[in-house]
Design an enzyme around this catalytic site. Structure first.
Site, short mmCIF file in Angstrom:
data_model
loop_
_atom_site.label_atom_id
_atom_site.label_comp_id
_atom_site.label_asym_id
_atom_site.label_seq_id
_atom_site.Cartn_x
_atom_site.Cartn_y
_atom_site.Cartn_z
N THR A 46 0.89 -1.06 0.09
CA THR A 46 -0.02 0.05 -0.09
C THR A 46 0.92 1.26 -0.01
O THR A 46 0.69 2.16 -0.71
CB THR A 46 -1.00 -0.01 1.23
OG1 THR A 46 -1.88 -1.30 1.32
CG2 THR A 46 -1.88 1.33 1.19
N TYR A 109 -13.16 -4.86 -3.65
CA TYR A 109 -14.22 -4.56 -4.55
C TYR A 109 -15.22 -5.85 -4.50
O TYR A 109 -16.32 -5.94 -4.56
CB TYR A 109 -13.73 -4.15 -5.78
CG TYR A 109 -14.91 -3.50 -6.86
CD1 TYR A 109 -15.36 -2.18 -6.34
CD2 TYR A 109 -15.43 -4.28 -7.58
CE1 TYR A 109 -16.60 -2.04 -7.01
CE2 TYR A 109 -16.44 -3.81 -8.49
CZ TYR A 109 -17.09 -2.67 -8.27
OH TYR A 109 -18.26 -2.20 -8.91
N TYR A 135 -2.61 -10.43 3.98
CA TYR A 135 -2.53 -9.15 4.69
C TYR A 135 -4.27 -8.66 4.76
O TYR A 135 -4.97 -8.42 3.84
CB TYR A 135 -2.13 -8.28 3.48
CG TYR A 135 -2.37 -6.77 3.44
CD1 TYR A 135 -2.49 -6.18 4.87
CD2 TYR A 135 -1.71 -5.74 2.79
CE1 TYR A 135 -2.32 -4.56 5.04
CE2 TYR A 135 -1.72 -4.44 2.78
CZ TYR A 135 -2.01 -4.10 3.91
OH TYR A 135 -2.12 -2.80 4.23
N ARG A 140 -9.34 -1.03 3.55
CA ARG A 140 -8.94 -0.72 2.27
C ARG A 140 -9.56 -1.71 1.25
O ARG A 140 -9.54 -1.71 0.01
CB ARG A 140 -7.42 -0.93 1.95
CG ARG A 140 -6.86 0.70 2.87
CD ARG A 140 -5.41 0.63 2.12
NE ARG A 140 -4.69 1.88 2.83
CZ ARG A 140 -4.42 2.87 1.91
NH1 ARG A 140 -5.08 3.04 0.73
NH2 ARG A 140 -3.68 3.99 2.51
N LYS A 165 -0.46 -10.51 7.98
CA LYS A 165 -0.31 -8.99 8.53
C LYS A 165 -1.64 -8.33 9.23
O LYS A 165 -2.52 -8.34 8.01
CB LYS A 165 0.37 -8.04 7.47
CG LYS A 165 0.28 -6.59 7.74
CD LYS A 165 0.98 -5.87 6.52
CE LYS A 165 0.98 -4.30 6.99
NZ LYS A 165 1.10 -3.49 5.63
N ILE A 207 4.85 -4.58 9.90
CA ILE A 207 5.22 -4.18 8.47
C ILE A 207 4.85 -2.71 8.71
O ILE A 207 3.62 -2.42 8.91
CB ILE A 207 4.45 -4.96 7.66
CG1 ILE A 207 4.98 -6.33 7.69
CG2 ILE A 207 4.61 -4.26 6.27
CD1 ILE A 207 4.22 -7.39 6.80
#
Length: 296
Positions: A46, A109, A135, A140, A165, A207
């Site tokens: 990201t 999405y 992740y 997001r 993560k 991270i």
């Protein structure tokens, strides 16, 4: 064995004023990280603005990073996509480039079910041999959350899926995850303000966005904890909170690129739809950096 333990930097991708990747600056930033004790480089995540890189650029940046690091510390490449076939392609190419692991984000999405998430991650992992970190960042990905049971199922049934993560911000969920993990999940904090809390639940490290501008300090937060100096680790975590808040007062990586610009390490160029930082927020960030001691 974990891909890495400690502080992995979610490194930015520097761009020139014309929008091209600035490889010269990228190399300097990598050297800055390694010389200041960073435990791993996480490239094209990201913070690395992977969503605005073409596939060719994405893979070129990964290849360049692997070449620059040259085996000194692990390199983990972001290779996720909301298209399973694209994630497979990027993961296979990253493996060919010589990465030590891949970081694969929850599909966005599409809003997959837990069954769909399991199949997506398994298909990507089965396409490569390198270890893979999930992740989980619902903020997001349209609110899609990899539930603890799904994480444990993936880490148990798919040999090279080794951990997660976690950027949910949900400590209760993380506690649930680690209570049922049976030692099979390598946990990394995806939030710089929760490094110590997640380490206390059995985490392997972080991270980190913060590590872009404070690599030695972020490394030491983890190192002190693992050495048994929990009080010292906690003190460092708390001292960094104001700076961490400033680094996220606008959407990442807008502030961290501005911070690096203030440190003279790179221009703050961003690719649209991201835009330059608002003046008031930039002033807040600069003050936080001075208060923290990384800017005069």
């Amino acid at each position: 064995m974990a891909i890495f333990t400690g502080a992995g930097v979610a490194i930015v991708t520097p761009f020139k004023e014309n929008g091209e990747v600035d490889y010269e600056t990228f190399a300097k930033n990598i050297e800055y990280q390694i010389s200041n004790g960073t435990d791993a480089i996480i490239v094209c995540g990201t913070t690395g603005e992977a969503s605005t890189l073409s596939h060719e650029e994405h893979l070129d940046v990964i290849r360049y990073c692997v070449k620059c690091v040259n085996g000194r510390i692990p390199v983990v490449a972001g290779t996720g996509s909301n298209c399973t076939e694209t994630a497979i392609y990027l993961s296979q190419e990253a493996e060919k480039a010589g990465v030590d692991g891949i970081l694969v984000v929850t599909p966005y999405y599409n809003k997959a079910t837990q069954k769909g998430l399991f199949e997506h991650f398994k298909m990507v992992a089965d396409s490569v041999k390198v270890p893979m970190i999930l992740y989980n960042i619902p903020g997001r990905t349209g609110g899609v959350n990899i539930l603890p049971e799904t994480v444990v199922k993936l880490c148990t049934e798919v040999e090279n899926i080794v951990g997660v993560k976690d950027a949910t911000g949900n400590i209760s969920q993380v506690a649930k995850l680690m209570s049922i993990a049976g030692g099979k999940v390598d946990l990394y904090s995806g939030n710089d303000d929760q490094i110590v809390p997640l380490l206390s639940l059995g985490g392997k490290g972080v991270i980190s966005v913060l590590s872009n501008v404070a690599p030695a300090q972020t490394h030491d937060i983890c190192a002190k904890f693992f050495e048994g100096d929990v009080e010292g680790s906690c003190k460092m975590q708390l001292e960094a909170i104001s700076l961490i808040e400033a680094l996220f007062c606008e959407v990442n990586p807008i502030p961290v690129k501005k911070a690096l610009h203030l440190m003279g390490m790179m221009g703050g160029t961003l690719r649209r739809p991201l835009t330059v930082m608002e003046d008031a927020n930039a002033a807040r960030l600069e003050k936080a950096m001075k208060d923290y001691g990384i800017l005069k």
